[in-house]
Write a protein that holds these residues in place. Sequence first.
Motif, PDB file in Angstrom:
ATOM      1  N   ILE A 103       4.940  -8.389  -0.481  1.00 58.43           N
ATOM      2  CA  ILE A 103       5.163  -8.698  -2.115  1.00 58.43           C
ATOM      3  C   ILE A 103       6.556  -8.277  -2.777  1.00 58.43           C
ATOM      4  O   ILE A 103       6.807  -9.220  -3.944  1.00 58.43           O
ATOM      5  N   LEU A 104       7.448  -7.688  -2.517  1.00 64.69           N
ATOM      6  CA  LEU A 104       8.622  -7.588  -2.160  1.00 64.69           C
ATOM      7  C   LEU A 104       9.925  -8.755  -2.352  1.00 64.69           C
ATOM      8  O   LEU A 104      10.367  -9.364  -3.666  1.00 64.69           O
ATOM      9  N   LEU A 105       9.755  -9.368  -1.892  1.00 67.02           N
ATOM     10  CA  LEU A 105      10.105 -10.943  -1.698  1.00 67.02           C
ATOM     11  C   LEU A 105       9.681 -11.968  -2.488  1.00 67.02           C
ATOM     12  O   LEU A 105      10.273 -12.613  -3.430  1.00 67.02           O
ATOM     13  N   ASN A 106       7.787 -11.766  -2.925  1.00 73.77           N
ATOM     14  CA  ASN A 106       7.710 -13.005  -3.834  1.00 73.77           C
ATOM     15  C   ASN A 106       7.787 -12.103  -5.098  1.00 73.77           C
ATOM     16  O   ASN A 106       8.259 -13.111  -5.735  1.00 73.77           O
ATOM     17  N   TYR A 107       8.397 -11.102  -5.015  1.00 72.21           N
ATOM     18  CA  TYR A 107       8.595 -10.531  -6.728  1.00 72.21           C
ATOM     19  C   TYR A 107       9.522 -10.889  -6.680  1.00 72.21           C
ATOM     20  O   TYR A 107      10.133 -11.373  -8.227  1.00 72.21           O
ATOM     21  N   ALA A 108      11.184 -10.831  -6.248  1.00 68.94           N
ATOM     22  CA  ALA A 108      12.165 -11.404  -5.656  1.00 68.94           C
ATOM     23  C   ALA A 108      13.044 -13.063  -6.301  1.00 68.94           C
ATOM     24  O   ALA A 108      13.181 -13.649  -7.252  1.00 68.94           O
ATOM     25  N   ALA A 118      17.786 -13.856   4.195  1.00 70.59           N
ATOM     26  CA  ALA A 118      16.409 -13.564   4.813  1.00 70.59           C
ATOM     27  C   ALA A 118      17.347 -13.812   5.942  1.00 70.59           C
ATOM     28  O   ALA A 118      17.451 -15.102   6.422  1.00 70.59           O
ATOM     29  N   GLN A 119      17.464 -13.012   7.505  1.00 73.01           N
ATOM     30  CA  GLN A 119      17.876 -13.618   8.886  1.00 73.01           C
ATOM     31  C   GLN A 119      16.509 -13.325   9.867  1.00 73.01           C
ATOM     32  O   GLN A 119      16.904 -11.842  10.485  1.00 73.01           O
ATOM     33  N   ASP A 127       9.117  -3.479  18.246  1.00 72.91           N
ATOM     34  CA  ASP A 127       7.676  -3.422  17.617  1.00 72.91           C
ATOM     35  C   ASP A 127       7.966  -4.471  17.082  1.00 72.91           C
ATOM     36  O   ASP A 127       7.337  -5.077  16.043  1.00 72.91           O
ATOM     37  N   ALA A 128       8.827  -5.814  17.233  1.00 74.19           N
ATOM     38  CA  ALA A 128       9.439  -6.724  16.151  1.00 74.19           C
ATOM     39  C   ALA A 128       7.926  -7.717  16.219  1.00 74.19           C
ATOM     40  O   ALA A 128       7.346  -8.748  15.603  1.00 74.19           O
ATOM     41  N   ALA A 129       7.476  -7.990  17.659  1.00 67.34           N
ATOM     42  CA  ALA A 129       6.145  -8.915  18.087  1.00 67.34           C
ATOM     43  C   ALA A 129       5.016  -7.884  17.121  1.00 67.34           C
ATOM     44  O   ALA A 129       4.354  -9.480  17.743  1.00 67.34           O
ATOM     45  N   GLN A 130       5.241  -7.112  17.003  1.00 67.16           N
ATOM     46  CA  GLN A 130       4.038  -6.545  16.380  1.00 67.16           C
ATOM     47  C   GLN A 130       3.461  -7.017  14.740  1.00 67.16           C
ATOM     48  O   GLN A 130       2.809  -7.052  13.788  1.00 67.16           O
ATOM     49  N   ILE A 131       4.963  -7.717  14.276  1.00 73.17           N
ATOM     50  CA  ILE A 131       5.050  -8.007  12.699  1.00 73.17           C
ATOM     51  C   ILE A 131       4.327  -9.156  12.413  1.00 73.17           C
ATOM     52  O   ILE A 131       4.573 -10.140  13.462  1.00 73.17           O
ATOM     53  N   SER A 132       3.295  -9.625  11.473  1.00 75.14           N
ATOM     54  CA  SER A 132       2.485 -10.089  11.737  1.00 75.14           C
ATOM     55  C   SER A 132       3.758 -11.736  11.154  1.00 75.14           C
ATOM     56  O   SER A 132       4.180 -11.526  10.212  1.00 75.14           O
ATOM     57  N   ASP A 133       2.865 -13.189  11.759  1.00 78.36           N
ATOM     58  CA  ASP A 133       3.763 -14.204  11.019  1.00 78.36           C
ATOM     59  C   ASP A 133       3.940 -14.514   9.114  1.00 78.36           C
ATOM     60  O   ASP A 133       4.715 -14.766   8.996  1.00 78.36           O
ATOM     61  N   TRP A 134       2.328 -13.955   9.234  1.00 74.70           N
ATOM     62  CA  TRP A 134       2.611 -14.183   7.930  1.00 74.70           C
ATOM     63  C   TRP A 134       4.470 -13.225   6.392  1.00 74.70           C
ATOM     64  O   TRP A 134       4.263 -13.291   5.706  1.00 74.70           O
ATOM     65  N   LEU A 136       6.652 -11.854   8.288  1.00 77.70           N
ATOM     66  CA  LEU A 136       8.048 -12.008   9.396  1.00 77.70           C
ATOM     67  C   LEU A 136       8.878 -12.434   8.398  1.00 77.70           C
ATOM     68  O   LEU A 136      10.543 -11.621   7.604  1.00 77.70           O
ATOM     69  N   GLU A 137       9.286 -13.918   7.417  1.00 81.41           N
ATOM     70  CA  GLU A 137      10.709 -13.967   6.250  1.00 81.41           C
ATOM     71  C   GLU A 137      10.318 -12.267   4.801  1.00 81.41           C
ATOM     72  O   GLU A 137      11.218 -11.797   5.156  1.00 81.41           O
ATOM     73  N   GLY A 138       9.349 -11.635   4.628  1.00 83.14           N
ATOM     74  CA  GLY A 138       9.319 -10.697   4.043  1.00 83.14           C
ATOM     75  C   GLY A 138      10.312  -9.295   4.500  1.00 83.14           C
ATOM     76  O   GLY A 138      11.125  -8.375   3.888  1.00 83.14           O
ATOM     77  N   ALA A 139       9.722  -9.524   5.757  1.00 81.36           N
ATOM     78  CA  ALA A 139      10.559  -8.055   6.913  1.00 81.36           C
ATOM     79  C   ALA A 139      11.593  -8.601   6.873  1.00 81.36           C
ATOM     80  O   ALA A 139      12.611  -7.437   7.038  1.00 81.36           O
ATOM     81  N   ALA A 140      12.396  -9.410   7.393  1.00 80.31           N
ATOM     82  CA  ALA A 140      13.494 -10.225   7.083  1.00 80.31           C
ATOM     83  C   ALA A 140      14.097 -10.374   6.144  1.00 80.31           C
ATOM     84  O   ALA A 140      15.635  -8.992   6.182  1.00 80.31           O
TER      85      ALA A 140
END
Length: 189
Positions: A103-108, A118-119, A127-134, A136-140
């Motif tokens: 949501i923050l990435l979309n807001y930005a 983002a990298q 636990d990076a493998a537990q981050i949902s595919d959708w 990943l970009e926001g988390a990065a």
Amino acid sequence: DVRQDAWYYWDVVRVYENGLMVGTGADEFSPTVPVTRGMLVTVLHRLAGEPAAAAGGSFSDVLESAWYARAIAWAKESGIVNGVGGNLFAPGDSVTREQAAVILLNYANHMDLTMRNAQISQLDFADAAQISDWALEGAAYCYSNGIIGGKPNKLFDPQCQATRAEIAAILNRFVETADSGAEKSAQQQ
């Protein structure tokens, strides 16, 4: 209920003083209470200056009379939120750390905020493998820009419910990072 020696004290003070988050009672902030999806979008709506949205453009589970209805309609119209499927938003559900990151990435992106790229390869959490595919970009994006940090033991804890204290800290860092990026961009012009 926010002690001066709490790790989140100044973050809560800043978001409260800037009118982004309000208390849950006359003298309470409830720092350990999970933030709902409706609350997070309302806070971002305030940060954006409470812009208007077209009427009737929200989700089927968001009543027009709800306190968060205008914010969610604006966020949907602006591409900041997509819902949880089936034209539902689930405004009363707790927001997870990975949902908050997206949501923050979309807001930005909607606000054209200049920040560090983002990298995904930098997500070296245990636990990076537990981050949902959708997500990943926001988390990065949030991790690369210092908006969302890890938890002890190198955890991102993507499905954990974000508390009001955590969201206050995340928002404070987000605003500081966005302000810093805007200053650098203005200096380069």
